[in-house]
Motif scaffolding. Structure first.
Motif, PDB file in Angstrom:
ATOM      1  N   GLU A  10       6.452  -3.627   1.835  1.00  0.00           N
ATOM      2  CA  GLU A  10       5.308  -4.520   1.768  1.00  0.00           C
ATOM      3  C   GLU A  10       4.216  -4.084   2.732  1.00  0.00           C
ATOM      4  O   GLU A  10       4.508  -3.449   3.741  1.00  0.00           O
ATOM      5  CB  GLU A  10       5.700  -5.960   2.119  1.00  0.00           C
ATOM      6  CG  GLU A  10       6.247  -6.751   0.954  1.00  0.00           C
ATOM      7  CD  GLU A  10       7.764  -6.792   0.920  1.00  0.00           C
ATOM      8  OE1 GLU A  10       8.291  -7.304  -0.071  1.00  0.00           O
ATOM      9  OE2 GLU A  10       8.419  -6.325   1.846  1.00  0.00           O
ATOM     10  N   ILE A  11       2.991  -4.464   2.372  1.00  0.00           N
ATOM     11  CA  ILE A  11       1.838  -4.233   3.228  1.00  0.00           C
ATOM     12  C   ILE A  11       1.243  -5.592   3.559  1.00  0.00           C
ATOM     13  O   ILE A  11       1.106  -6.447   2.683  1.00  0.00           O
ATOM     14  CB  ILE A  11       0.789  -3.349   2.530  1.00  0.00           C
ATOM     15  CG1 ILE A  11       1.362  -1.946   2.303  1.00  0.00           C
ATOM     16  CG2 ILE A  11      -0.507  -3.289   3.332  1.00  0.00           C
ATOM     17  CD1 ILE A  11       0.484  -1.039   1.486  1.00  0.00           C
ATOM     18  N   ILE A  12       0.911  -5.789   4.822  1.00  0.00           N
ATOM     19  CA  ILE A  12       0.304  -7.039   5.264  1.00  0.00           C
ATOM     20  C   ILE A  12      -1.075  -6.736   5.835  1.00  0.00           C
ATOM     21  O   ILE A  12      -1.225  -5.822   6.646  1.00  0.00           O
ATOM     22  CB  ILE A  12       1.168  -7.722   6.349  1.00  0.00           C
ATOM     23  CG1 ILE A  12       2.550  -8.058   5.795  1.00  0.00           C
ATOM     24  CG2 ILE A  12       0.467  -8.969   6.884  1.00  0.00           C
ATOM     25  CD1 ILE A  12       3.528  -8.546   6.848  1.00  0.00           C
ATOM     26  N   HIS A  13      -2.048  -7.517   5.386  1.00  0.00           N
ATOM     27  CA  HIS A  13      -3.399  -7.405   5.940  1.00  0.00           C
ATOM     28  C   HIS A  13      -3.713  -8.662   6.722  1.00  0.00           C
ATOM     29  O   HIS A  13      -3.622  -9.768   6.196  1.00  0.00           O
ATOM     30  CB  HIS A  13      -4.435  -7.216   4.830  1.00  0.00           C
ATOM     31  CG  HIS A  13      -4.385  -5.865   4.217  1.00  0.00           C
ATOM     32  ND1 HIS A  13      -4.762  -4.730   4.905  1.00  0.00           N
ATOM     33  CD2 HIS A  13      -3.979  -5.459   3.006  1.00  0.00           C
ATOM     34  CE1 HIS A  13      -4.592  -3.680   4.122  1.00  0.00           C
ATOM     35  NE2 HIS A  13      -4.120  -4.096   2.975  1.00  0.00           N
ATOM     36  N   THR A  14      -4.073  -8.491   7.989  1.00  0.00           N
ATOM     37  CA  THR A  14      -4.422  -9.643   8.812  1.00  0.00           C
ATOM     38  C   THR A  14      -5.787 -10.196   8.425  1.00  0.00           C
ATOM     39  O   THR A  14      -6.025 -11.392   8.511  1.00  0.00           O
ATOM     40  CB  THR A  14      -4.414  -9.296  10.312  1.00  0.00           C
ATOM     41  OG1 THR A  14      -5.355  -8.245  10.554  1.00  0.00           O
ATOM     42  CG2 THR A  14      -3.025  -8.881  10.762  1.00  0.00           C
ATOM     43  N   HIS A  15      -6.681  -9.311   8.008  1.00  0.00           N
ATOM     44  CA  HIS A  15      -7.984  -9.693   7.470  1.00  0.00           C
ATOM     45  C   HIS A  15      -8.581  -8.465   6.789  1.00  0.00           C
ATOM     46  O   HIS A  15      -7.999  -7.387   6.832  1.00  0.00           O
ATOM     47  CB  HIS A  15      -8.899 -10.288   8.543  1.00  0.00           C
ATOM     48  CG  HIS A  15      -9.245  -9.360   9.659  1.00  0.00           C
ATOM     49  ND1 HIS A  15      -8.347  -8.992  10.635  1.00  0.00           N
ATOM     50  CD2 HIS A  15     -10.405  -8.740   9.961  1.00  0.00           C
ATOM     51  CE1 HIS A  15      -8.939  -8.174  11.488  1.00  0.00           C
ATOM     52  NE2 HIS A  15     -10.177  -8.004  11.107  1.00  0.00           N
TER      53      HIS A  15
END
Length: 143
Positions: A65-70
């Motif tokens: 998975e990839i997570i973007h904080t903003h």
């Protein structure tokens, strides 16, 4: 965002964690991996796609998975290069973040192949992502 490993080995302190500056603005990208399952998350792949890929390879990790904080470009810039190289793993982010990510992926011709998971901290802040319990919190950071 807070991360808590859920596997016994990772909770024992041997979790793989690398954070390094990427892109022209040198924003941090983080790779968090479970040494047992070899599954990993990447947080904010903003630039230097090859460095991200090399770090995953160095630890023999599979990105799940990839997570973007903003969605500032310095946090999403390498996404269009990392996604296809790693089998198009799901992307987590808020509605606004994912809207901007989708625009970037549309321009790269990758939108039809991408999977998005919208995070709404008003409804549910905690998510189990791979081997990790991830807690998201609101970010008020202008675009």
């Amino acid at each position: 965002m807070a991360l808590t490993p859920t596997s016994a080995d990772a909770m024992g302190g041997s979790m793989i964690f690398e954070s390094f500056p990427v892109g022209p603005l040198q924003c941090n990208c983080s790779i968090i991996g479970d040494p047992v399952s070899k599954k990993a998350l990447v947080v904010d792949p903003g630039g230097d796609a090859q460095k991200i890929l090399d770090t995953l390879s160095k630890h023999d990790l599979k990105l799940v998975e990839i997570i973007h904080t903003h969605a500032h470009l310095d946090h999403i810039g390498a996404l269009k290069h990392v996604l296809p190289a790693l089998g198009m793993p799901p992307i987590y982010g808020t509605r606004l973040t994912l809207g901007l990510v989708k625009k970037s992926l549309t321009e790269a011709g990758l939108l039809p192949h991408a999977t998005f998971i919208e995070v709404d901290t008003a409804i549910e802040a905690k998510h189990k992502i791979g081997q990790f319990q991830v807690e998201f919190f609101p970010v008020n950071h202008s675009v």
